[in-house]
Design a protein around this motif. Structure first.
Motif, mmCIF file in Angstrom:
data_model
loop_
_atom_site.group_PDB
_atom_site.id
_atom_site.type_symbol
_atom_site.label_atom_id
_atom_site.label_comp_id
_atom_site.label_asym_id
_atom_site.label_seq_id
_atom_site.Cartn_x
_atom_site.Cartn_y
_atom_site.Cartn_z
ATOM 1 N N GLY A 105 12.948 2.343 61.241
ATOM 2 C CA GLY A 105 13.319 3.566 60.546
ATOM 3 C C GLY A 105 12.181 4.566 60.492
ATOM 4 O O GLY A 105 12.397 5.773 60.681
ATOM 5 N N ILE A 106 10.971 4.086 60.246
ATOM 6 C CA ILE A 106 9.809 4.983 60.238
ATOM 7 C C ILE A 106 9.649 5.661 61.601
ATOM 8 O O ILE A 106 9.523 6.883 61.702
ATOM 9 C CB ILE A 106 8.533 4.216 59.873
ATOM 10 C CG1 ILE A 106 8.605 3.698 58.437
ATOM 11 C CG2 ILE A 106 7.297 5.113 60.044
ATOM 12 C CD1 ILE A 106 7.431 2.816 58.044
ATOM 13 N N GLY A 107 9.656 4.838 62.667
ATOM 14 C CA GLY A 107 9.462 5.387 64.004
ATOM 15 C C GLY A 107 10.594 6.296 64.428
ATOM 16 O O GLY A 107 10.372 7.392 64.973
ATOM 17 N N SER A 108 11.835 5.875 64.177
ATOM 18 C CA SER A 108 12.988 6.676 64.587
ATOM 19 C C SER A 108 13.059 7.966 63.787
ATOM 20 O O SER A 108 13.433 9.021 64.321
ATOM 21 C CB SER A 108 14.275 5.868 64.398
ATOM 22 O OG SER A 108 14.261 4.710 65.201
ATOM 23 N N GLY A 109 12.703 7.893 62.497
ATOM 24 C CA GLY A 109 12.732 9.098 61.687
ATOM 25 C C GLY A 109 11.765 10.158 62.187
ATOM 26 O O GLY A 109 12.123 11.331 62.310
ATOM 27 N N SER A 110 10.545 9.750 62.488
ATOM 28 C CA SER A 110 9.561 10.705 63.017
ATOM 29 C C SER A 110 10.027 11.291 64.346
ATOM 30 O O SER A 110 9.857 12.488 64.617
ATOM 31 C CB SER A 110 8.211 10.014 63.195
ATOM 32 O OG SER A 110 7.748 9.503 61.975
ATOM 33 N N PHE A 111 10.645 10.426 65.171
ATOM 34 C CA PHE A 111 11.117 10.883 66.479
ATOM 35 C C PHE A 111 12.278 11.861 66.338
ATOM 36 O O PHE A 111 12.286 12.934 66.951
ATOM 37 C CB PHE A 111 11.540 9.672 67.314
ATOM 38 C CG PHE A 111 12.047 10.013 68.687
ATOM 39 C CD1 PHE A 111 11.186 10.484 69.665
ATOM 40 C CD2 PHE A 111 13.393 9.880 68.989
ATOM 41 C CE1 PHE A 111 11.655 10.800 70.931
ATOM 42 C CE2 PHE A 111 13.872 10.202 70.246
ATOM 43 C CZ PHE A 111 13.002 10.663 71.222
ATOM 44 N N VAL A 112 13.271 11.487 65.518
ATOM 45 C CA VAL A 112 14.431 12.361 65.313
ATOM 46 C C VAL A 112 13.991 13.679 64.687
ATOM 47 O O VAL A 112 14.430 14.763 65.103
ATOM 48 C CB VAL A 112 15.481 11.655 64.430
ATOM 49 C CG1 VAL A 112 16.561 12.638 63.986
ATOM 50 C CG2 VAL A 112 16.105 10.489 65.183
ATOM 51 N N GLY A 113 13.095 13.607 63.688
ATOM 52 C CA GLY A 113 12.602 14.826 63.070
ATOM 53 C C GLY A 113 11.893 15.733 64.065
ATOM 54 O O GLY A 113 12.032 16.959 64.005
ATOM 55 N N GLY A 114 11.129 15.132 64.986
ATOM 56 C CA GLY A 114 10.457 15.931 66.012
ATOM 57 C C GLY A 114 11.442 16.630 66.921
ATOM 58 O O GLY A 114 11.256 17.806 67.287
ATOM 59 N N LEU A 115 12.514 15.943 67.311
ATOM 60 C CA LEU A 115 13.549 16.562 68.146
ATOM 61 C C LEU A 115 14.215 17.726 67.414
ATOM 62 O O LEU A 115 14.435 18.798 67.990
ATOM 63 C CB LEU A 115 14.604 15.526 68.541
ATOM 64 C CG LEU A 115 14.146 14.386 69.461
ATOM 65 C CD1 LEU A 115 15.309 13.418 69.717
ATOM 66 C CD2 LEU A 115 13.632 14.931 70.789
ATOM 67 N N VAL A 116 14.522 17.504 66.129
ATOM 68 C CA VAL A 116 15.151 18.561 65.336
ATOM 69 C C VAL A 116 14.200 19.739 65.168
ATOM 70 O O VAL A 116 14.605 20.910 65.277
ATOM 71 C CB VAL A 116 15.576 18.005 63.959
ATOM 72 C CG1 VAL A 116 16.046 19.132 63.043
ATOM 73 C CG2 VAL A 116 16.674 16.965 64.121
ATOM 74 N N LEU A 117 12.937 19.448 64.926
ATOM 75 C CA LEU A 117 11.943 20.510 64.752
ATOM 76 C C LEU A 117 11.839 21.377 65.998
ATOM 77 O O LEU A 117 11.802 22.609 65.910
ATOM 78 C CB LEU A 117 10.588 19.880 64.423
ATOM 79 C CG LEU A 117 9.409 20.838 64.192
ATOM 80 C CD1 LEU A 117 9.685 21.756 63.023
ATOM 81 C CD2 LEU A 117 8.133 20.046 63.952
ATOM 82 N N ASP A 118 11.813 20.749 67.166
ATOM 83 C CA ASP A 118 11.724 21.502 68.408
ATOM 84 C C ASP A 118 12.995 22.300 68.684
ATOM 85 O O ASP A 118 12.947 23.399 69.255
ATOM 86 C CB ASP A 118 11.452 20.558 69.586
ATOM 87 C CG ASP A 118 10.028 20.016 69.572
ATOM 88 O OD1 ASP A 118 9.161 20.640 68.935
ATOM 89 O OD2 ASP A 118 9.792 18.963 70.193
ATOM 90 N N ALA A 119 14.141 21.748 68.273
ATOM 91 C CA ALA A 119 15.424 22.384 68.596
ATOM 92 C C ALA A 119 15.795 23.484 67.606
ATOM 93 O O ALA A 119 16.334 24.527 68.011
ATOM 94 C CB ALA A 119 16.526 21.330 68.640
ATOM 95 N N THR A 120 15.536 23.266 66.316
ATOM 96 C CA THR A 120 16.036 24.200 65.299
ATOM 97 C C THR A 120 14.944 24.778 64.404
ATOM 98 O O THR A 120 15.221 25.672 63.612
ATOM 99 C CB THR A 120 17.071 23.500 64.401
ATOM 100 O OG1 THR A 120 16.422 22.470 63.637
ATOM 101 C CG2 THR A 120 18.186 22.869 65.233
ATOM 102 N N GLY A 121 13.726 24.262 64.499
ATOM 103 C CA GLY A 121 12.674 24.700 63.599
ATOM 104 C C GLY A 121 12.684 23.887 62.314
ATOM 105 O O GLY A 121 13.474 22.960 62.138
ATOM 106 N N LEU A 122 11.794 24.245 61.387
ATOM 107 C CA LEU A 122 11.630 23.482 60.149
ATOM 108 C C LEU A 122 12.895 23.456 59.304
ATOM 109 O O LEU A 122 13.156 22.493 58.580
ATOM 110 C CB LEU A 122 10.476 24.065 59.338
ATOM 111 C CG LEU A 122 9.065 23.856 59.905
ATOM 112 C CD1 LEU A 122 8.065 24.752 59.187
ATOM 113 C CD2 LEU A 122 8.654 22.393 59.766
ATOM 114 N N GLY A 123 13.719 24.497 59.410
ATOM 115 C CA GLY A 123 14.919 24.578 58.580
ATOM 116 C C GLY A 123 15.924 23.479 58.851
ATOM 117 O O GLY A 123 16.718 23.126 57.967
ATOM 118 N N GLY A 124 15.922 22.921 60.065
ATOM 119 C CA GLY A 124 16.899 21.893 60.393
ATOM 120 C C GLY A 124 16.545 20.517 59.861
ATOM 121 O O GLY A 124 17.403 19.615 59.858
#
Length: 415
Positions: free
Chosen positions: A364-383
């Motif tokens: 969960g720790i690893g996947s969360g950081s990874f998913v958050g990074g994908l969202v950050l790149d795609a939508t910015g901090l708001g996503g």
């Protein structure tokens, strides 16, 4: 154990081990507080700093079990000191890494050391105390990990702001070397090695856990099956994925959408840590005998707190209050998850259930950081906040499913 150790509680070894867990978790989680400094310093996006936590956690999951098999004959005192020295060397290498690629490689090495450390520390703790003292001893050694969120990450963030992120990692490496030397001096020599099986009440502590799962009174007639264990582990992975998809990037979020002055960032992280620590200690008192209510209370706090931070970023006081509520939710959750694991795991398979839970937590720790990074790149901090709320909503639905499955399993069968 010697006769002396059998009559005297080993405070010095246990507190030194707790200090070691404090250093290990602080080093693991520090990029969350230093992200806004590391990213420009290395010339990469903030999502790539989040990826450092992903590779760290996955390194723990992939290597800890096979390495413990290979190293099972190494005396645990020697192993713990050696691993902490490796931790120090790899942390120092992070400080002097010239490029992001080198930082990534050093974090993988640190993650490997982390996996061996956490796989060894609980089993070694069992050799220091009598069986009836085990729960108290484990709560002390694992408490260092929880304290890292209260003091370690905020203090590391403050040091980074004052002296730069590289000198912060140098300081961590130096302290880790000192702790390794203290372990060598304090841990008893010639200690018996842990037996092949562990105590039936022992659960591998999650990094956040300061409290004691034994403080929660479990349902007397809870159904037990490895199927329910698997569902609890999936629930753990989903909650941690949602949590870390947002928390891994909370520093740039606070400095960005929330418009928090940089000097107040360590204070905000400290407030979150205090809320989580207080909730962890209070879990057994508040939810003893009713862990089910605890889960839905935690989910409500996740949704209200995380929702305030995600949707009311323009209203700084409300956003920060939401972060405090989020910390309370995260303080309750790991202890409740471990208590539920104990409630549903068959007695003879509790060690396996513990191992599965620990893997799910780190995944969960690893996947969360990874998913958050994908969202950050795609939508910015708001996503990030929206992703967090969606994952917690999914966890609520799964928790309802687990409750229904447990109720069905507890129902008496009729022909």
């Amino acid at each position: 154990m010697t006769d002396a150790s059998a009559t005297k509680f080993p405070w010095a070894p246990l507190l030194t081990l707790a200090t070691a867990t404090f250093m290990s978790i602080t080093t693991e989680m520090l990029p969350t507080g230093l992200m806004h400094l590391m990213a420009p310093g290395l010339g990469v996006a903030e999502s790539q700093i989040g990826l450092l936590m992903t590779v760290f956690a996955y390194s723990v999951v992939v290597t800890s079990t096979p390495l413990m098999v290979l190293l099972r004959r190494v005396p645990k005192r020697v192993l713990l000191v050696s691993v902490l020295l490796l931790f120090s060397v790899s942390t120092l290498a992070t400080a002097f890494a010239p490029t992001y690629g080198w930082v990534l490689a050093t974090r993988i090495l640190t993650g490997i050391a982390q996996g061996v450390f956490w796989s060894s520390v609980t089993a070694y703790t069992a050799t220091l105390v009598r069986p009836e003292q085990l729960t108290k001893a484990v709560s002390i050694t694992s408490g260092g990990g929880g304290l890292a969120f209260v003091l370690g990450v905020p203090l590391g963030t403050l040091l980074g702001q004052l002296f730069g992120w590289r000198l912060t990692f140098v300081a961590l490496a130096a302290v880790s070397i000192a702790v390794a030397a203290l372990l060598w001096l304090v841990l008893p020599k010639g200690q018996r090695e842990p037996a092949a099986s562990t105590s039936p009440i022992e659960v591998q502590p999650a990094p956040q856990a300061i409290g004691d799962t034994a403080a929660i009174v479990l349902p007397r007639r809870s159904p037990r099956s490895m199927g329910l264990v698997a569902l609890v582990c999936v629930l753990c992975a989903i909650v941690m994925t949602g949590h870390y998809s947002f928390y891994s990037y909370v520093s740039p979020y606070l400095l960005g959408p929330v418009s928090l002055p940089e000097g107040w960032l360590p204070v905000a992280l400290f407030g979150y840590g205090i809320a989580a620590a207080g909730a962890t200690f209070a879990t057994g008192l508040v939810f003893s005998g009713r862990p089910g209510i605890g889960f839905y209370t935690s989910f409500a706090l996740f949704l209200v707190g995380g929702g305030s931070l995600a949707l009311l970023a323009d209203h700084q006081p409300l956003a920060l209050a939401g972060m405090f509520l989020w910390g309370i939710a995260m303080g309750f959750t790991p202890t409740l998850l471990q208590a539920r694991l104990l409630a549903v795991a068959p007695t003879r398979h509790r060690d396996l259930a513990s191992a599965l839970y620990t893997s799910a937590f780190n995944l969960g720790i690893g996947s969360g950081s990874f998913v958050g990074g994908l969202v950050l790149d795609a939508t910015g901090l708001g996503g990030l906040g929206i992703t967090f709320l969606a994952m917690i909503g999914l966890a609520v639905l799964l928790n309802l499913g687990i409750d229904l499955a447990a109720a069905r399993a507890a129902r008496p069968r009729t022909r």
